[in-house]
Design a protein around this motif. Structure first.
Motif, PDB file in Angstrom:
ATOM      1  N   ARG A 167     -21.002  43.058  46.182  1.00 32.45           N
ATOM      2  CA  ARG A 167     -19.702  43.023  45.470  1.00 32.45           C
ATOM      3  C   ARG A 167     -19.854  42.296  44.138  1.00 32.45           C
ATOM      4  O   ARG A 167     -19.313  42.735  43.126  1.00 32.45           O
ATOM      5  N   ALA A 168     -20.601  41.203  44.123  1.00 30.10           N
ATOM      6  CA  ALA A 168     -20.785  40.431  42.894  1.00 30.10           C
ATOM      7  C   ALA A 168     -21.517  41.250  41.829  1.00 30.10           C
ATOM      8  O   ALA A 168     -21.115  41.260  40.658  1.00 30.10           O
ATOM      9  N   ASN A 169     -22.588  41.946  42.214  1.00 29.57           N
ATOM     10  CA  ASN A 169     -23.338  42.756  41.245  1.00 29.57           C
ATOM     11  C   ASN A 169     -22.507  43.941  40.760  1.00 29.57           C
ATOM     12  O   ASN A 169     -22.543  44.292  39.582  1.00 29.57           O
ATOM     13  N   GLN A 183     -19.255  44.040  40.459  1.00 28.92           N
ATOM     14  CA  GLN A 183     -18.263  43.518  39.521  1.00 28.92           C
ATOM     15  C   GLN A 183     -18.902  43.100  38.198  1.00 28.92           C
ATOM     16  O   GLN A 183     -18.301  43.262  37.131  1.00 28.92           O
ATOM     17  N   THR A 184     -20.126  42.598  38.239  1.00 29.80           N
ATOM     18  CA  THR A 184     -20.840  42.226  37.016  1.00 29.80           C
ATOM     19  C   THR A 184     -21.091  43.458  36.162  1.00 29.80           C
ATOM     20  O   THR A 184     -20.880  43.442  34.940  1.00 29.80           O
TER      21      THR A 184
END
Length: 87
Positions: free
Chosen positions: A55-57, A59-60
């Motif tokens: 999820r973090a990647n 969104q990045t």
């Protein structure tokens, strides 16, 4: 007080490839703007549809491409896609 907006749905591999093409970025350019590895970008783009990004990647990548002028069209609008944001 209104609730926060729902999180954006995960990007598809086709959306990432199309977004890069619209702004003429290579996988290396996207990696540089996100601090992710080129391998991570390429692996995400090789998937048939959904990526295996965290999820973090995800969104990045979304934030970097949106800052460069890409607008993501989510699947509830007739299918996932991308377009350039109007100035």
């Amino acid at each position: 007080m209104s609730p926060p907006p729902p999180p954006s749905p995960p990007l598809t591999s086709a959306q990432i490839r199309a977004a890069r093409a619209l702004i003429r970025w290579s996988a290396e350019d996207l990696a540089r703007h996100t601090a992710l590895s080129v391998t991570t970008i390429r692996r995400a783009e090789l998937m048939p549809s959904a990526t295996a990004l965290t999820r973090a990647n995800d969104q990045t990548i979304r934030r970097a491409l949106e800052q460069a002028g890409v607008e993501f069209i989510d699947s509830y609008n007739g299918g996932p896609g991308v377009r350039l944001r109007t100035p």
